[in-house]
Motif scaffolding. Structure first.
Motif, PDB file in Angstrom:
ATOM      1  N   GLU A  60       0.560  -1.101  -0.199  1.00 36.07           N
ATOM      2  CA  GLU A  60      -0.202   0.314  -0.083  1.00 36.07           C
ATOM      3  C   GLU A  60       1.083   1.405  -0.115  1.00 36.07           C
ATOM      4  OE1 GLU A  60      -4.157   2.037   2.089  1.00 36.07           O
ATOM      5  OE2 GLU A  60      -3.159   0.158   2.986  1.00 36.07           O
ATOM      6  N   GLU A  61       1.025   1.676  -1.469  1.00 35.06           N
ATOM      7  CA  GLU A  61       1.697   3.422  -1.531  1.00 35.06           C
ATOM      8  C   GLU A  61       0.711   3.814  -0.873  1.00 35.06           C
ATOM      9  OE1 GLU A  61       3.471   3.445  -5.114  1.00 35.06           O
ATOM     10  OE2 GLU A  61       4.420   1.115  -5.009  1.00 35.06           O
ATOM     11  N   PHE A  62       1.678   5.465  -0.069  1.00 35.55           N
ATOM     12  CA  PHE A  62       0.712   6.517   0.501  1.00 35.55           C
ATOM     13  C   PHE A  62       1.068   8.124  -0.884  1.00 35.55           C
ATOM     14  CE2 PHE A  62       0.622   2.954   3.462  1.00 35.55           C
ATOM     15  CZ  PHE A  62      -0.566   3.578   3.786  1.00 35.55           C
ATOM     16  N   TYR A  63       2.554   8.026  -0.521  1.00 35.56           N
ATOM     17  CA  TYR A  63       2.635   8.741  -1.742  1.00 35.56           C
ATOM     18  C   TYR A  63       2.631   8.610  -3.008  1.00 35.56           C
ATOM     19  CZ  TYR A  63       5.624  12.888  -3.561  1.00 35.56           C
ATOM     20  OH  TYR A  63       5.942  13.692  -4.494  1.00 35.56           O
ATOM     21  N   GLN A  64       2.281   7.496  -3.545  1.00 37.93           N
ATOM     22  CA  GLN A  64       1.441   7.005  -5.130  1.00 37.93           C
ATOM     23  C   GLN A  64      -0.006   7.265  -5.237  1.00 37.93           C
ATOM     24  OE1 GLN A  64       5.069   6.362  -4.728  1.00 37.93           O
ATOM     25  NE2 GLN A  64       4.908   8.548  -5.782  1.00 37.93           N
ATOM     26  N   ALA A  65      -0.513   7.132  -3.749  1.00 39.14           N
ATOM     27  CA  ALA A  65      -1.743   6.760  -3.282  1.00 39.14           C
ATOM     28  C   ALA A  65      -2.608   5.803  -4.322  1.00 39.14           C
ATOM     29  CB  ALA A  65      -2.575   7.532  -3.899  1.00 39.14           C
ATOM     30  N   CYS A  66      -2.008   4.280  -4.218  1.00 33.41           N
ATOM     31  CA  CYS A  66      -2.095   3.197  -4.600  1.00 33.41           C
ATOM     32  C   CYS A  66      -2.323   1.891  -4.309  1.00 33.41           C
ATOM     33  CB  CYS A  66      -1.054   2.944  -6.296  1.00 33.41           C
ATOM     34  SG  CYS A  66       0.446   2.804  -6.279  1.00 33.41           S
ATOM     35  N   PHE A  67      -2.666   0.682  -4.500  1.00 33.12           N
ATOM     36  CA  PHE A  67      -2.327  -0.556  -3.778  1.00 33.12           C
ATOM     37  C   PHE A  67      -1.244  -0.916  -4.892  1.00 33.12           C
ATOM     38  CE2 PHE A  67      -6.335   0.801  -1.434  1.00 33.12           C
ATOM     39  CZ  PHE A  67      -5.829  -0.406  -0.397  1.00 33.12           C
ATOM     40  N   HIS A  68      -0.254  -0.987  -4.731  1.00 29.30           N
ATOM     41  CA  HIS A  68       0.736  -1.847  -5.658  1.00 29.30           C
ATOM     42  C   HIS A  68       0.508  -3.547  -5.294  1.00 29.30           C
ATOM     43  CE1 HIS A  68       4.278  -2.531  -8.490  1.00 29.30           C
ATOM     44  NE2 HIS A  68       5.231  -3.175  -6.977  1.00 29.30           N
ATOM     45  N   VAL A  69       0.232  -3.927  -6.224  1.00 34.44           N
ATOM     46  CA  VAL A  69      -0.592  -5.265  -6.319  1.00 34.44           C
ATOM     47  C   VAL A  69       0.481  -6.199  -7.472  1.00 34.44           C
ATOM     48  CG1 VAL A  69      -2.189  -7.126  -6.538  1.00 34.44           C
ATOM     49  CG2 VAL A  69      -3.204  -5.018  -5.090  1.00 34.44           C
ATOM     50  N   THR A  70       1.589  -7.354  -7.235  1.00 33.87           N
ATOM     51  CA  THR A  70       2.241  -8.430  -7.582  1.00 33.87           C
ATOM     52  C   THR A  70       0.811  -9.514  -7.935  1.00 33.87           C
ATOM     53  OG1 THR A  70       3.695  -7.075  -7.848  1.00 33.87           O
ATOM     54  CG2 THR A  70       4.420  -9.334  -8.378  1.00 33.87           C
ATOM     55  N   VAL A  71       0.442 -10.102  -8.480  1.00 29.64           N
ATOM     56  CA  VAL A  71      -0.189 -11.582  -8.784  1.00 29.64           C
ATOM     57  C   VAL A  71       0.749 -12.265  -9.627  1.00 29.64           C
ATOM     58  CG1 VAL A  71      -1.917 -12.540  -9.782  1.00 29.64           C
ATOM     59  CG2 VAL A  71      -2.069 -10.051  -9.235  1.00 29.64           C
TER      60      VAL A  71
END
Length: 134
Positions: free
Chosen positions: A97-108
């Motif tokens: 969970e990234e806060f600066y870029q405001a995203c959930f970075h999900v590797t599947v």
């Protein structure tokens, strides 16, 4: 169209569950990135992985999607965490969970197995969200 099939399936299922729960579309802000773009990104984004080497960005291989948090309510973010956590715990995805870029970075990962029913996974996320609210 360039993501790995298991990544596309995961993002599709997540999008369906999110839409059913909240009536809003899920926003995927980034998926596949060519090496040239990844190199440029590292110049302006301190969180970006290098374009080459052992820790190269999984975006280059179509294994990762960034789910935008901008505009999500606290309830939607809580639901998202509840949805993603059990799949990560099962070793099928990795979530940052990234806060600066405001995203959930999900590797599947290739071992990702679709939920028996998207609705069941969504219901588990709802239960987690309700527990967090208490």
């Amino acid at each position: 169209r360039y993501t790995r099939p298991w990544t596309a399936e995961f993002l599709s299922e997540l999008g369906v569950a999110f839409m059913r729960r909240f009536g809003d579309p899920l926003v995927v802000t980034s998926a596949v990135r060519p090496v040239t773009y990844q190199r440029r990104l590292t110049w302006r984004n301190g969180n970006a992985a290098p374009a080459n080497g052992a820790i190269a960005s999984p975006h280059e291989y179509g294994a990762t999607g960034d789910i935008g948090k901008k505009g999500m309510t606290a309830r939607e973010m809580a639901w998202m965490r509840g949805y993603l956590y059990p799949i990560q715990k099962a070793g099928q995805i990795d979530v940052e969970e990234e806060f600066y870029q405001a995203c959930f970075h999900v590797t599947v990962y290739t071992n990702y197995v679709p939920a028996p029913a998207v609705e069941a996974q969504g219901n588990a996320a709802d239960a987690q969200m309700d527990a967090d609210a208490r």
